[in-house]
Design a protein around this motif. Structure first.
Motif, PDB file in Angstrom:
ATOM      1  N   UNK A 183       0.817  -1.214   0.000  1.00 45.61           N
ATOM      2  CA  UNK A 183       0.000   0.000   0.000  1.00 45.61           C
ATOM      3  C   UNK A 183       0.849   1.261   0.000  1.00 45.61           C
ATOM      4  N   UNK A 184       2.132   1.111   0.236  1.00 47.35           N
ATOM      5  CA  UNK A 184       3.048   2.248   0.196  1.00 47.35           C
ATOM      6  C   UNK A 184       4.048   2.076  -0.927  1.00 47.35           C
ATOM      7  N   UNK A 185       4.661   3.178  -1.296  1.00 50.76           N
ATOM      8  CA  UNK A 185       5.694   3.119  -2.316  1.00 50.76           C
ATOM      9  C   UNK A 185       6.802   2.179  -1.875  1.00 50.76           C
ATOM     10  N   UNK A 186       7.162   1.251  -2.747  1.00 48.20           N
ATOM     11  CA  UNK A 186       8.216   0.305  -2.416  1.00 48.20           C
ATOM     12  C   UNK A 186       9.576   0.986  -2.311  1.00 48.20           C
ATOM     13  N   UNK A 187       9.667   2.209  -2.809  1.00 50.01           N
ATOM     14  CA  UNK A 187      10.939   2.935  -2.663  1.00 50.01           C
ATOM     15  C   UNK A 187      11.220   3.252  -1.199  1.00 50.01           C
ATOM     16  N   UNK A 240      11.155  -7.692  -7.708  1.00 52.17           N
ATOM     17  CA  UNK A 240      10.518  -6.553  -7.048  1.00 52.17           C
ATOM     18  C   UNK A 240      10.452  -5.398  -8.024  1.00 52.17           C
ATOM     19  N   UNK A 241       9.348  -4.709  -8.044  1.00 52.53           N
ATOM     20  CA  UNK A 241       9.161  -3.534  -8.892  1.00 52.53           C
ATOM     21  C   UNK A 241       8.814  -2.362  -7.986  1.00 52.53           C
ATOM     22  N   UNK A 242       9.786  -1.525  -7.714  1.00 51.39           N
ATOM     23  CA  UNK A 242       9.557  -0.410  -6.796  1.00 51.39           C
ATOM     24  C   UNK A 242       8.580   0.616  -7.367  1.00 51.39           C
ATOM     25  N   UNK A 243       8.543   0.760  -8.659  1.00 52.46           N
ATOM     26  CA  UNK A 243       7.610   1.724  -9.272  1.00 52.46           C
ATOM     27  C   UNK A 243       6.162   1.303  -9.052  1.00 52.46           C
ATOM     28  N   UNK A 244       5.917  -0.001  -9.172  1.00 55.38           N
ATOM     29  CA  UNK A 244       4.561  -0.511  -9.024  1.00 55.38           C
ATOM     30  C   UNK A 244       4.251  -0.973  -7.613  1.00 55.38           C
ATOM     31  N   UNK A 286      14.395  -9.845  -1.016  1.00 56.68           N
ATOM     32  CA  UNK A 286      15.025  -8.928  -1.970  1.00 56.68           C
ATOM     33  C   UNK A 286      15.105  -7.554  -1.311  1.00 56.68           C
ATOM     34  N   UNK A 287      16.283  -6.952  -1.401  1.00 56.26           N
ATOM     35  CA  UNK A 287      16.476  -5.635  -0.810  1.00 56.26           C
ATOM     36  C   UNK A 287      15.913  -4.550  -1.723  1.00 56.26           C
ATOM     37  N   UNK A 288      15.859  -3.342  -1.227  1.00 53.10           N
ATOM     38  CA  UNK A 288      15.370  -2.230  -2.027  1.00 53.10           C
ATOM     39  C   UNK A 288      16.222  -2.049  -3.281  1.00 53.10           C
ATOM     40  N   UNK A 289      17.507  -2.361  -3.153  1.00 49.86           N
ATOM     41  CA  UNK A 289      18.412  -2.219  -4.282  1.00 49.86           C
ATOM     42  C   UNK A 289      18.416  -3.409  -5.225  1.00 49.86           C
ATOM     43  N   UNK A 290      17.717  -4.498  -4.852  1.00 47.65           N
ATOM     44  CA  UNK A 290      17.592  -5.628  -5.757  1.00 47.65           C
ATOM     45  C   UNK A 290      18.443  -6.837  -5.425  1.00 47.65           C
ATOM     46  N   UNK A 291      19.172  -6.818  -4.336  1.00 46.55           N
ATOM     47  CA  UNK A 291      19.953  -7.993  -3.949  1.00 46.55           C
ATOM     48  C   UNK A 291      19.015  -9.074  -3.442  1.00 46.55           C
TER      49      UNK A 291
END
Length: 115
Positions: free
Chosen positions: A25-29, A71-75, A51-56
Motif C-alpha cells: 500500500x506504500x511506495x516500495x521505494x 521486485x518492482x519499486x515503481x509498481x 530482496x532488498x530495495x536495491x535488488x539484492x
C-alpha cells in the motif's frame, strides 16, 4: 503502516509452476527488505526468499535454482516465480515488508503441490 496483499496461490502438480504476487500500500521505494516466507501447520514460519530495495536477492537453500524473487519499486509489487514445485513446497506463503523499522505481513496465500 503498510498493507500487503498476496495473490497467485493454488493447487499444482509436482513439477509445475506458480507465480505469487504481493502488492504494497506504500511506495516500495520507502520499503527496505521485502520477502516471502512460508509456514505449514505446527511449524515455524521460514524464509523463502528476500530482496532488498536495491535488488539484492537471498534464497533458502531448499528453493535455490527453482524460485526467483523480483521486485518492482515503481509498481510497489513483489513476485515469486516458483518452478519445478515439489510436494514439500506445500505451505501458506506470506509476503513481508520491512518499513520504518517494523515488519508487516500479508494474510498469506496457500500453495499446495500434489505428488
Amino acid at each position: 503502516q503498510v498493507q500487503l496483499v498476496e495473490s497467485g496461490g493454488g493447487l499444482v502438480q509436482a513439477g509445475g509452476s506458480l507465480r505469487l504476487s504481493c502488492t504494497a500500500s506504500r511506495s516500495a521505494f520507502s520499503i527496505n527488505d521485502m520477502g516471502w516466507y512460508r509456514q505449514t501447520p505446527g511449524t515455524q514460519r521460514e524464509l523463502v526468499a528476500v530482496v532488498t530495495r536495491g535488488g539484492s536477492r537471498t534464497y533458502a537453500d531448499s528453493v535455490k535454482g527453482r524460485f526467483t524473487i523480483s521486485r518492482d519499486n515503481m509498481l510497489s509489487t513483489m513476485s515469486l516465480q516458483m518452478n519445478n514445485l515439489k510436494p514439500e513446497d506445500t505451505a501458506r506463503y506470506y509476503c513481508n515488508a520491512d518499513w520504518a523499522g517494523h515488519n508487516y505481513w500479508g494474510q498469506g496465500t496457500q500453495v499446495t503441490v500434489s505428488s
